[in-house]
Design a protein around this motif. Structure first.
Motif, short mmCIF file in Angstrom:
data_model
loop_
_atom_site.label_atom_id
_atom_site.label_comp_id
_atom_site.label_asym_id
_atom_site.label_seq_id
_atom_site.Cartn_x
_atom_site.Cartn_y
_atom_site.Cartn_z
N SER A 39 0.85 -1.19 0.00
CA SER A 39 0.00 0.00 0.00
C SER A 39 0.89 1.23 0.00
N ARG A 40 0.80 2.08 -1.05
CA ARG A 40 1.66 3.27 -1.10
C ARG A 40 1.00 4.37 -1.92
N MET A 41 1.30 5.61 -1.52
CA MET A 41 0.81 6.77 -2.26
C MET A 41 1.78 7.07 -3.40
N ILE A 42 1.22 7.38 -4.59
CA ILE A 42 2.04 7.60 -5.79
C ILE A 42 1.66 8.95 -6.39
N GLN A 43 2.68 9.72 -6.77
CA GLN A 43 2.45 11.01 -7.40
C GLN A 43 1.97 10.80 -8.84
N MET A 44 0.90 11.48 -9.21
CA MET A 44 0.40 11.37 -10.58
C MET A 44 1.30 12.16 -11.53
N ARG A 45 1.52 11.62 -12.74
CA ARG A 45 2.46 12.21 -13.68
C ARG A 45 1.88 13.42 -14.42
N LYS A 46 0.64 13.31 -14.87
CA LYS A 46 0.11 14.32 -15.78
C LYS A 46 -0.73 15.39 -15.10
N ARG A 47 -0.98 15.24 -13.82
CA ARG A 47 -1.73 16.28 -13.13
C ARG A 47 -1.33 16.29 -11.65
N HIS A 48 -1.77 17.34 -11.01
CA HIS A 48 -1.40 17.50 -9.60
C HIS A 48 -2.13 16.49 -8.72
N GLY A 49 -1.45 15.98 -7.73
CA GLY A 49 -2.11 15.10 -6.77
C GLY A 49 -1.48 13.72 -6.71
N GLN A 50 -2.00 12.92 -5.77
CA GLN A 50 -1.52 11.56 -5.57
C GLN A 50 -2.68 10.57 -5.61
N PHE A 51 -2.33 9.31 -5.83
CA PHE A 51 -3.33 8.26 -5.68
C PHE A 51 -2.73 7.12 -4.88
N LEU A 52 -3.60 6.35 -4.24
CA LEU A 52 -3.18 5.22 -3.41
C LEU A 52 -3.24 3.94 -4.23
N LYS A 53 -2.12 3.24 -4.35
CA LYS A 53 -2.08 1.95 -5.04
C LYS A 53 -1.99 0.85 -3.98
N VAL A 54 -3.00 -0.04 -3.99
CA VAL A 54 -3.06 -1.13 -3.03
C VAL A 54 -2.97 -2.45 -3.79
N THR A 55 -2.10 -3.33 -3.32
CA THR A 55 -1.97 -4.65 -3.93
C THR A 55 -2.62 -5.68 -3.01
N VAL A 56 -3.53 -6.48 -3.59
CA VAL A 56 -4.27 -7.47 -2.81
C VAL A 56 -4.04 -8.84 -3.44
N THR A 57 -3.79 -9.83 -2.60
CA THR A 57 -3.65 -11.20 -3.10
C THR A 57 -4.67 -12.10 -2.43
N ASP A 58 -5.19 -13.06 -3.22
CA ASP A 58 -6.11 -14.04 -2.63
C ASP A 58 -5.50 -15.44 -2.70
N ASP A 59 -4.16 -15.49 -2.75
CA ASP A 59 -3.39 -16.74 -2.81
C ASP A 59 -3.41 -17.38 -4.19
N ASN A 60 -4.34 -16.96 -5.05
CA ASN A 60 -4.38 -17.47 -6.42
C ASN A 60 -4.00 -16.38 -7.43
N HIS A 61 -4.49 -15.18 -7.19
CA HIS A 61 -4.24 -14.07 -8.11
C HIS A 61 -3.87 -12.83 -7.30
N THR A 62 -3.22 -11.91 -7.98
CA THR A 62 -2.88 -10.62 -7.38
C THR A 62 -3.63 -9.51 -8.11
N TYR A 63 -4.19 -8.60 -7.36
CA TYR A 63 -5.00 -7.52 -7.92
C TYR A 63 -4.40 -6.18 -7.48
N GLU A 64 -4.53 -5.19 -8.35
CA GLU A 64 -4.13 -3.83 -8.01
C GLU A 64 -5.37 -2.97 -7.91
N ALA A 65 -5.52 -2.23 -6.82
CA ALA A 65 -6.64 -1.31 -6.64
C ALA A 65 -6.09 0.11 -6.50
N ASN A 66 -6.63 1.01 -7.29
CA ASN A 66 -6.19 2.40 -7.27
C ASN A 66 -7.28 3.29 -6.68
#
Length: 748
Positions: free
Chosen positions: A63-90
């Motif tokens: 879970s980490r905050m990331i600076q957006m490239r093309k506009r001002h501000g940040q978004f939170l990128k969260v990585t979730v695993t269910d032991d079978n697949h990995t998902y990214e939630a923004n």
């Protein structure tokens, strides 16, 4: 169970549920979970697909905050695993939630899936941090999705909403859409179940089975099953609930079919006993061969029913080339011997014309009534198709209405209002799955003086016993598995289209067969004309690999190694006279090779045809491939079928082709076909007119359940046809097969 949901739920919840066609208490309680999530376990759901609305339960691994490239501000990128697949939630504007969505937390997330660079992404999904035995997590936190759960819990528990319903050991996950999400459905179900409970006791409806009948089968009550399927405490709760609900589905279907069977016995049909020295006997005397044991047995079964004044309703299924046409012709001649007419309904003009030619050839002068060459007491066979010229159609209609034609062969043209029979005593439907129920009903209603014609359904597509008991449960079944004596074996091989030398060898092999005086079919999956190409361009599948068309294959063969032979093409958009001319010429041996669509799939009989090449074979179903190859090897020479395919060696499509290559057993291949196509396709006829469907019953593995339900339904319906004294059973039928489905079954 039939109460409207607006008596319990708020208008917003009712509106959401209407989006999935749920409007009553019973429909909601039968909207069962798609899967379950166990406390302390991660989800084992299948990988979602692009644009699917998915619910993911797993653990945050990053879970980490990331600076957006093309506009001002940040978004939170969260990585979730269910032991079978990995998902990214923004998450955007995530300053307030980044402290809840920390690494190690167990979460539920739901949103639309996007696949980007091979990764599964959820953009700003709904979310909740779930209880996981962490003493610091003293309450459930999350997005707006939890407001529904809190509201429900407040109603159910009297205000104690701490941990909500997610503190249960097993949490149900429901089929959801963008309009209604799994927590909305679960919340509505919990409200309904709470409303049915008074003083800790849940109001019970009368069960379709008595306590003794349930005990005999080891079943719990339907009420108990519906509670356990939504609110299970243990795995055993889920298993016992599924077992009961599976039996209920089988019982509902078999009850309707039993009503149809038994109600049919109350109808009257023309009794047609054996007529000594009639057309039936005279044809049997002329046959240059003896009927197989199987044919004799089926002829006997049909004869016994035709001799009764109750209408026969029988399904005749048999292997390709097992002699169904002869069996049906003998049955029709018995009806004609008794002064009545017969109609045989075929799905295509090619097949109708083939039946007409075959029966004329079998009967000879016995089918030439009105001609100088006719035998004594001969009948007449008439052909009626939509493309017939006006004069020919007028004469055929006259022969039908006056009774001159004893047997009428036709396509959908037989169903038109201006087709009136003098005295229709029997209807034969070939490849019945090609016709809608209303169409078949039209012919059955053309009997005389209120009598119902006898009814025979024929199919060369083998049907597993459990499917026959369900989809054709109102028909008695006869099976022909034995091939006539002298029928030659068919060898089948898969040919990779990507290997040029193999493809060249296919056409060289065809040339050898033609050089030996025999004939060849080449089958393609599409015609390739302008109308089809325009439709393909409009189709969402237009980017799929393009298949070889009849027109292209025909041109290629003419310009290639087979150009010196007599080649014709055949497809459904040719004028009827051209189609018939091609088939007649092929039958006479004046054409060496015909390039065709599947119009030659059933009924076409050219004994000198010994080889079939099926191009793009992966585009056909298993049973269809088995049907097609049955067109060869019908004479004195062995048959050869080559399945040309560009399918990857490791693919489900190639598995199908290998199954056809390795087996000539149509019933085994039908089972493979059913496994791969899934049962929803087969049960489509039972599931028209509504979104509710069979969720527990398996036609492949539940033969004993289906047989038990059929026997039980026969016993009840035999004593109480309208279920007047078995109201709970009637309610069960209505709950599982909504009225439009029952109406469909009643017609089918």
């Amino acid at each position: 169970m039939s109460d409207a949901l607006d008596t319990i739920l708020d208008p917003k919840s009712v509106a959401r549920l209407e989006s999935i066609s749920v409007s009553t208490v019973g429909e909601l309680l039968r909207y069962v979970p798609r899967r379950y999530v166990r406390q302390g376990q991660l989800s084992d759901d299948d990988m979602p697909v692009d644009d699917e609305w998915a619910t993911v339960v797993g653990r945050i691994t990053g879970s980490r905050m990331i600076q957006m490239r093309k506009r001002h501000g940040q978004f939170l990128k969260v990585t979730v695993t269910d032991d079978n697949h990995t998902y990214e939630a923004n998450f955007f504007n995530a300053r307030f939630i980044q402290h809840q969505l920390k690494s190690g937390a167990r979460v539920m997330m739901a949103g639309k899936v996007k696949i980007f660079q091979g990764k599964v992404q959820l953009s700003h999904p709904e979310w909740a941090v779930l209880p996981d035995g962490d003493p610091e997590v003293d309450r459930v936190v999350g997005s707006a999705m939890l407001s529904e759960m809190y509201a429900v819990e407040a109603e159910v528990t009297g205000g104690d909403v701490e941990l909500a319903g997610l503190d249960r050991p097993i949490v149900p996950i429901y089929p959801s859409t963008k309009e209604i999400q799994t927590w909305h459905i679960w919340g509505a179900i919990r409200r309904v179940l709470a409303a049915l409970e008074t003083d800790g006791t849940r109001a019970a409806t009368e069960d379709a089975l008595t306590p003794e009948q349930r005990a005999h089968r080891g079943l719990i009550s339907t009420d108990d099953a519906l509670v356990r399927i939504h609110l299970p405490d243990t795995e055993d709760d889920i298993d016992t609930a599924r077992t009961r609900l599976k039996f209920d589905e089988a019982l509902a279907i078999q009850t309707v079919l039993a009503q149809r069977r038994i109600a049919g016995r109350g109808e009257s049909a023309p009794a047609c006993p054996h007529v000594v020295g009639g057309l039936e006997d005279r044809l049997l005397e002329r046959l240059p061969f003896t009927l197989t044991d199987g044919q004799q047995a089926v002829v006997g079964e049909i004869a016994e029913e035709l001799g009764s004044d109750s209408p026969m309703s029988r399904l005749l299924q048999g292997e390709v080339g097992s002699g169904k046409t002869l069996v049906s012709l003998l049955a029709m001649l018995r009806v004609v011997d008794n002064g009545h007419q017969c109609a045989i309904l075929a799905p295509t003009e090619v097949l109708a014309a083939q039946h007409y030619r075959t029966m004329r050839k079998m009967l000879g002068d016995l089918a030439e009534a009105g001609e100088l060459s006719a035998a004594e007491r001969a009948t007449k066979i008439a052909l009626l198709t939509g493309s017939m010229k006006t004069a020919g159609k007028r004469q055929t209609l006259l022969d039908v209405v006056t009774g001159t034609a004893g047997i009428v062969v036709g396509t959908h043209a037989l169903l038109e209002e201006n087709v009136t029979f003098f005295d229709l005593g029997m209807v034969v439907v070939d490849e019945q799955h090609r016709f809608g129920v209303e169409q078949r009903d039209v012919l059955r209603a053309k009997g005389r003086d209120g009598l119902m014609p006898h009814f025979l359904v024929m199919t060369a597509t083998p049907i597993p016993r459990t499917v026959a008991m369900t989809v054709f449960g109102d028909l008695e079944t006869s099976v022909l598995t034995e091939l006539p004596r002298g029928r030659q074996p068919i060898s089948t091989s898969v040919v990779p289209m990507g290997n040029a030398s193999w493809v060249d060898r296919v056409w060289a092999r065809a040339a050898e067969e033609i050089g030996a005086g025999r004939q060849v079919y080449v089958v393609c999956s599409r015609i390739g004309d302008d109308a089809e190409d325009k439709k393909s361009r409009r189709s969402a599948d237009s980017e799929a690999p393009k298949s070889t068309s009849v027109l292209d294959q025909y041109a290629e063969l003419l310009a290639g190694p087979l150009g010196g032979f007599r080649i014709e093409m055949l497809h459904g958009r040719l004028p009827a006279d051209e189609k018939n001319a091609v088939m007649d010429a092929f039958g006479r041996g004046e054409v060496d090779l015909v390039v065709s669509t599947t119009v030659i799939e059933v009924g076409v009989d050219v004994p000198n045809a010994t080889m079939m090449v099926i191009v793009d074979a992966e585009r056909f179903g298993v049973s269809q491939l088995h049907q097609l190859r049955g067109r060869v090897g019908r004479g004195g020479h062995p048959g050869l079928c080559l399945l040309m395919s560009a399918a990857p060696q490791i693919s489900q499509a190639m598995q199908r082709l290998r199954a056809v290559q390795e087996s000539n057993d149509g019933f085994e291949l039908a089972r493979v076909d059913l496994e791969q196509r899934r049962e929803g396709d087969v049960l489509g006829s039972l599931q028209s007119g509504g979104t509710s469907s069979l969720r527990f019953l398996s036609l492949l593995s539940d033969a004993e359940v289906i047989a038990d339900a059929r026997e039980f339904a026969d016993e009840i319906v035999g004593a109480d046809l309208p279920l007047a004294d078995h109201r709970p059973l009637a309610d069960l039928v209505d709950a599982i097969l909504v009225p439009s489905k029952v109406e469909y079954l009643d017609k089918s």
